[in-house]
Design a protein around this motif. Structure first.
Motif, short mmCIF file in Angstrom:
data_model
loop_
_atom_site.label_atom_id
_atom_site.label_comp_id
_atom_site.label_asym_id
_atom_site.label_seq_id
_atom_site.Cartn_x
_atom_site.Cartn_y
_atom_site.Cartn_z
N ASP A 137 0.85 -1.18 0.00
CA ASP A 137 0.00 0.00 0.00
C ASP A 137 0.89 1.23 0.00
N VAL A 167 -4.37 1.68 -1.75
CA VAL A 167 -5.17 0.48 -1.55
C VAL A 167 -6.22 0.73 -0.46
N SER A 168 -5.80 1.38 0.61
CA SER A 168 -6.74 1.69 1.69
C SER A 168 -7.85 2.61 1.20
N LYS A 169 -7.50 3.59 0.41
CA LYS A 169 -8.48 4.52 -0.14
C LYS A 169 -9.47 3.79 -1.04
N PHE A 170 -8.97 2.87 -1.87
CA PHE A 170 -9.84 2.10 -2.77
C PHE A 170 -10.79 1.21 -1.97
N LYS A 171 -10.26 0.52 -0.96
CA LYS A 171 -11.09 -0.38 -0.14
C LYS A 171 -12.18 0.41 0.59
N LYS A 172 -11.82 1.58 1.12
CA LYS A 172 -12.80 2.40 1.84
C LYS A 172 -13.90 2.90 0.88
N ARG A 173 -13.51 3.27 -0.31
CA ARG A 173 -14.44 3.81 -1.28
C ARG A 173 -15.47 2.77 -1.72
N PHE A 174 -15.03 1.52 -1.88
CA PHE A 174 -15.89 0.45 -2.40
C PHE A 174 -16.24 -0.62 -1.37
N GLU A 175 -16.15 -0.31 -0.08
CA GLU A 175 -16.36 -1.32 0.95
C GLU A 175 -17.79 -1.87 1.00
#
Length: 73
Positions: free
Chosen positions: A56, A61-69
């Protein structure tokens, strides 16, 4: 086609990381040279499916996961 523009193909020996050898035609080196590989398809995780780690960098990666969680629910 122009004459004398093609590279010189010759036989070389390739030594894999596990010690196996084979002969092939190549433009690398000179006739009869030996190429010793540091990485090959028998040992590298890209081909063997080894343990891969997701890096990351910059929180992408964290931003992507948070956006599409909640997308798959």
């Amino acid at each position: 086609m122009k004459a004398d523009i093609h590279p010189d193909y010759h036989m070389i020996k390739v030594v894999m990381t596990d010690g196996t050898e084979y002969m092939t035609r190549s433009t690398w080196g000179s006739e009869g040279d030996t190429m010793t590989l540091d990485i090959d398809s028998k040992a590298h995780p890209a081909w063997t499916g080894g343990q891969q780690q997701l890096l990351d960098r910059g929180g992408r990666v964290s931003k992507f996961k948070k956006r599409f969680e909640g997308l798959g629910l």
